[in-house]
Design a protein around this motif. Structure first.
Motif, PDB file in Angstrom:
ATOM      1  N   MET A 117      -3.108 -58.531  37.057  1.00  0.00           N
ATOM      2  CA  MET A 117      -2.530 -59.736  38.223  1.00  0.00           C
ATOM      3  C   MET A 117      -2.521 -60.918  37.316  1.00  0.00           C
ATOM      4  N   LYS A 118      -1.348 -61.431  37.587  1.00  0.00           N
ATOM      5  CA  LYS A 118      -0.929 -62.835  36.802  1.00  0.00           C
ATOM      6  C   LYS A 118      -1.979 -63.830  37.617  1.00  0.00           C
ATOM      7  N   LYS A 119      -2.178 -64.912  36.647  1.00  0.00           N
ATOM      8  CA  LYS A 119      -3.032 -66.102  37.294  1.00  0.00           C
ATOM      9  C   LYS A 119      -2.206 -67.490  37.335  1.00  0.00           C
ATOM     10  N   ALA A 120      -2.069 -68.045  38.277  1.00  0.00           N
ATOM     11  CA  ALA A 120      -1.180 -69.519  37.995  1.00  0.00           C
ATOM     12  C   ALA A 120      -2.175 -70.501  38.700  1.00  0.00           C
ATOM     13  N   LEU A 121      -2.080 -71.595  38.127  1.00  0.00           N
ATOM     14  CA  LEU A 121      -2.772 -72.903  38.333  1.00  0.00           C
ATOM     15  C   LEU A 121      -1.872 -73.974  38.853  1.00  0.00           C
ATOM     16  N   ILE A 122      -1.839 -74.336  40.014  1.00  0.00           N
ATOM     17  CA  ILE A 122      -1.024 -75.305  40.582  1.00  0.00           C
ATOM     18  C   ILE A 122      -1.602 -76.527  40.864  1.00  0.00           C
ATOM     19  N   CYS A 123      -1.355 -77.508  39.970  1.00  0.00           N
ATOM     20  CA  CYS A 123      -1.825 -78.925  39.975  1.00  0.00           C
ATOM     21  C   CYS A 123      -0.941 -79.675  41.139  1.00  0.00           C
ATOM     22  N   GLY A 124      -1.759 -80.186  42.234  1.00  0.00           N
ATOM     23  CA  GLY A 124      -1.101 -80.824  43.211  1.00  0.00           C
ATOM     24  C   GLY A 124      -0.760 -79.826  44.206  1.00  0.00           C
ATOM     25  N   VAL A 125      -1.677 -78.763  44.654  1.00  0.00           N
ATOM     26  CA  VAL A 125      -1.546 -77.854  45.534  1.00  0.00           C
ATOM     27  C   VAL A 125      -1.490 -78.292  46.818  1.00  0.00           C
ATOM     28  N   SER A 126      -2.157 -79.488  47.192  1.00  0.00           N
ATOM     29  CA  SER A 126      -2.228 -79.775  48.314  1.00  0.00           C
ATOM     30  C   SER A 126      -1.024 -80.468  49.168  1.00  0.00           C
ATOM     31  N   GLY A 127      -0.159 -80.935  48.249  1.00  0.00           N
ATOM     32  CA  GLY A 127       1.371 -81.328  48.729  1.00  0.00           C
ATOM     33  C   GLY A 127       2.415 -80.281  49.078  1.00  0.00           C
ATOM     34  N   GLN A 128       3.229 -80.770  49.594  1.00  0.00           N
ATOM     35  CA  GLN A 128       4.250 -79.743  50.214  1.00  0.00           C
ATOM     36  C   GLN A 128       4.756 -78.691  49.288  1.00  0.00           C
ATOM     37  N   ASP A 129       5.081 -78.891  48.075  1.00  0.00           N
ATOM     38  CA  ASP A 129       5.707 -78.068  47.070  1.00  0.00           C
ATOM     39  C   ASP A 129       4.622 -77.215  46.791  1.00  0.00           C
ATOM     40  N   GLY A 130       3.384 -77.700  46.546  1.00  0.00           N
ATOM     41  CA  GLY A 130       2.320 -76.967  46.313  1.00  0.00           C
ATOM     42  C   GLY A 130       1.839 -75.642  46.960  1.00  0.00           C
ATOM     43  N   ALA A 131       1.883 -76.334  48.345  1.00  0.00           N
ATOM     44  CA  ALA A 131       1.443 -75.411  49.498  1.00  0.00           C
ATOM     45  C   ALA A 131       2.564 -74.265  49.481  1.00  0.00           C
ATOM     46  N   TYR A 132       3.720 -74.270  49.633  1.00  0.00           N
ATOM     47  CA  TYR A 132       4.873 -73.388  49.524  1.00  0.00           C
ATOM     48  C   TYR A 132       4.884 -72.595  48.342  1.00  0.00           C
ATOM     49  N   LEU A 133       4.641 -73.110  47.359  1.00  0.00           N
ATOM     50  CA  LEU A 133       4.548 -72.266  45.872  1.00  0.00           C
ATOM     51  C   LEU A 133       3.309 -71.387  46.000  1.00  0.00           C
ATOM     52  N   ALA A 134       2.356 -71.904  46.426  1.00  0.00           N
ATOM     53  CA  ALA A 134       1.061 -70.777  46.520  1.00  0.00           C
ATOM     54  C   ALA A 134       1.242 -69.774  47.531  1.00  0.00           C
ATOM     55  N   LYS A 135       1.934 -70.200  48.564  1.00  0.00           N
ATOM     56  CA  LYS A 135       2.367 -69.104  49.378  1.00  0.00           C
ATOM     57  C   LYS A 135       3.398 -68.071  48.798  1.00  0.00           C
ATOM     58  N   LEU A 136       4.284 -68.576  48.029  1.00  0.00           N
ATOM     59  CA  LEU A 136       5.167 -67.594  47.304  1.00  0.00           C
ATOM     60  C   LEU A 136       4.430 -66.724  46.149  1.00  0.00           C
ATOM     61  N   LEU A 137       3.435 -67.376  45.622  1.00  0.00           N
ATOM     62  CA  LEU A 137       2.850 -66.711  44.432  1.00  0.00           C
ATOM     63  C   LEU A 137       1.917 -65.778  44.814  1.00  0.00           C
ATOM     64  N   LEU A 138       1.096 -66.037  46.045  1.00  0.00           N
ATOM     65  CA  LEU A 138       0.403 -64.969  46.628  1.00  0.00           C
ATOM     66  C   LEU A 138       1.171 -63.853  47.008  1.00  0.00           C
ATOM     67  N   ASP A 139       2.269 -64.038  47.871  1.00  0.00           N
ATOM     68  CA  ASP A 139       3.106 -62.822  48.113  1.00  0.00           C
ATOM     69  C   ASP A 139       3.539 -62.151  47.240  1.00  0.00           C
ATOM     70  N   LYS A 140       3.868 -62.772  46.042  1.00  0.00           N
ATOM     71  CA  LYS A 140       4.145 -61.900  44.789  1.00  0.00           C
ATOM     72  C   LYS A 140       2.868 -61.383  43.701  1.00  0.00           C
ATOM     73  N   GLY A 141       1.861 -61.329  44.584  1.00  0.00           N
ATOM     74  CA  GLY A 141       0.714 -60.848  44.074  1.00  0.00           C
ATOM     75  C   GLY A 141      -0.345 -61.612  43.017  1.00  0.00           C
ATOM     76  N   TYR A 142       0.053 -62.846  42.796  1.00  0.00           N
ATOM     77  CA  TYR A 142      -0.507 -63.636  41.915  1.00  0.00           C
ATOM     78  C   TYR A 142      -2.019 -63.994  42.246  1.00  0.00           C
TER      79      TYR A 142
END
Length: 322
Positions: A1-26
């Motif tokens: 399982m890959k691990k990703a760190l999103i700095c600025g996760v609370s913003g618009q892009d951070g939230a959508y990116l988090a959802k995308l990565l979770l959907d990809k199994g991160y």
């Protein structure tokens, strides 16, 4: 399982990116200056708050960045943090430069120091280009920023390029043109317009005061753009990419679409005040995202008209749920 760190996760892009990565199994770690106090409301709106492991990290503090990287050992780091408003950057130029430029430098230097095989994405901005007239900006267009925000993003861009060339790190910058969604806060003009239109449609007697509505921008849909971020870090060779729709529209067109969606004539509810004009602004912004299509296979899928309509629909739904 890959691990990703999103700095600025609370913003618009951070939230959508988090959802995308979770959907990809991160396994997704979301960085915020104070994770214990932050509300992470955007993660909650997307229904993923319980699936993102939040961590406190201040990217303006090198020690904080280094400790976080050594603890998590992420495969990918996405830098979406820093002061994000062009308008506010004129009032807070020092904070803007420090949070964007110094923050990016701390992340790059910490990655180099750890010697971990971390792939790094940096959120760039079309504000770096300044006013290119009718020229559609691509990756080779010179930077002539016209705001403290653009200056800070340009500095961060060259830092990323330097670390890629000097230290052979996998570092990429996405030069993103405007991209919107229902997660935008109201201090952004697009959401300000949407929120006002919904209130007026619901009976409010207000008049919305705006600045220059003749500016033209390339507007896209934020969930499309976070996919481009992820694609950059899947490439064997790191590089920089312009991310945009390739179509430019006036702000007045966006206003018209929003008010038409709630069955109103926008001209009855908008007032222009020169006090809202920025000290320096970009009249028109044009983009050439052909490199992203050719090398990443990425193309924007959502028109400005659809962006405006979707934002209105989300606003109406939120009002119903209150």
């Amino acid at each position: 399982m890959k691990k990703a760190l999103i700095c600025g996760v609370s913003g618009q892009d951070g939230a959508y990116l988090a959802k995308l990565l979770l959907d990809k199994g991160y396994q997704v770690y979301g960085g915020s200056r104070d994770a214990q106090m932050a509300s992470f409301s955007n993660l909650a709106r997307l229904g993923i708050q319980n699936f993102v492991q939040t961590v406190s990290i201040s990217i303006s503090d090198f020690r904080s960045v280094l400790q976080t990287l050594l603890k998590i050992k992420p495969d990918e780091v996405y830098n979406l943090a820093g002061q994000s408003s062009v308008g506010l950057s004129f009032e807070q130029p020092v904070e803007t430069l420090e949070s964007i430029s110094i923050g990016t430098l701390n992340l790059l230097e910490a990655i180099r120091f750890t010697n971990l095989p971390i792939k790094f994405y940096n959120a760039g901005s079309s504000e770096c280009f300044g006013d290119t007239g009718k020229l559609a900006a691509d990756e080779n267009t010179p930077f002539r920023p016209r705001s403290p925000y653009g200056v800070a993003k340009a500095a961060a861009f060259w830092q990323v390029a330097n670390y890629r060339e000097a230290y052979q790190l996998h570092t990429s910058t996405g030069i993103l043109f405007n991209h919107e969604s229902p997660l935008r806060p109201e201090r952004f003009v697009t959401q300000k317009i949407v929120a006002a239109a919904c209130r007026i449609a619901n009976g409010s007697k207000e008049i919305l005061t705006l600045g220059n509505i003749d500016i033209a921008r390339d507007w896209g849909w934020a969930p499309d753009y976070v996919e481009a971020m992820w694609l950059m870090l899947q490439q064997t060779k790191a590089d920089d990419y312009v991310i945009a729709t390739g179509r430019t529209c006036k702000l007045s067109d966006f206003i018209r679409i929003v008010f038409e969606t709630v069955e109103l004539n926008w001209q009855d509810y908008i007032r222009i005040d020169s006090l809202f004009f920025r000290p320096t602004d970009i009249a028109e912004g044009y983009a050439n995202p052909s490199k992203a299509l050719k090398q990443l296979g990425w193309r924007a899928s959502t028109s400005m008209e659809s962006v405006g309509a979707r934002m209105v629909e989300a606003c109406v739904q939120m009002r119903k749920n209150l």
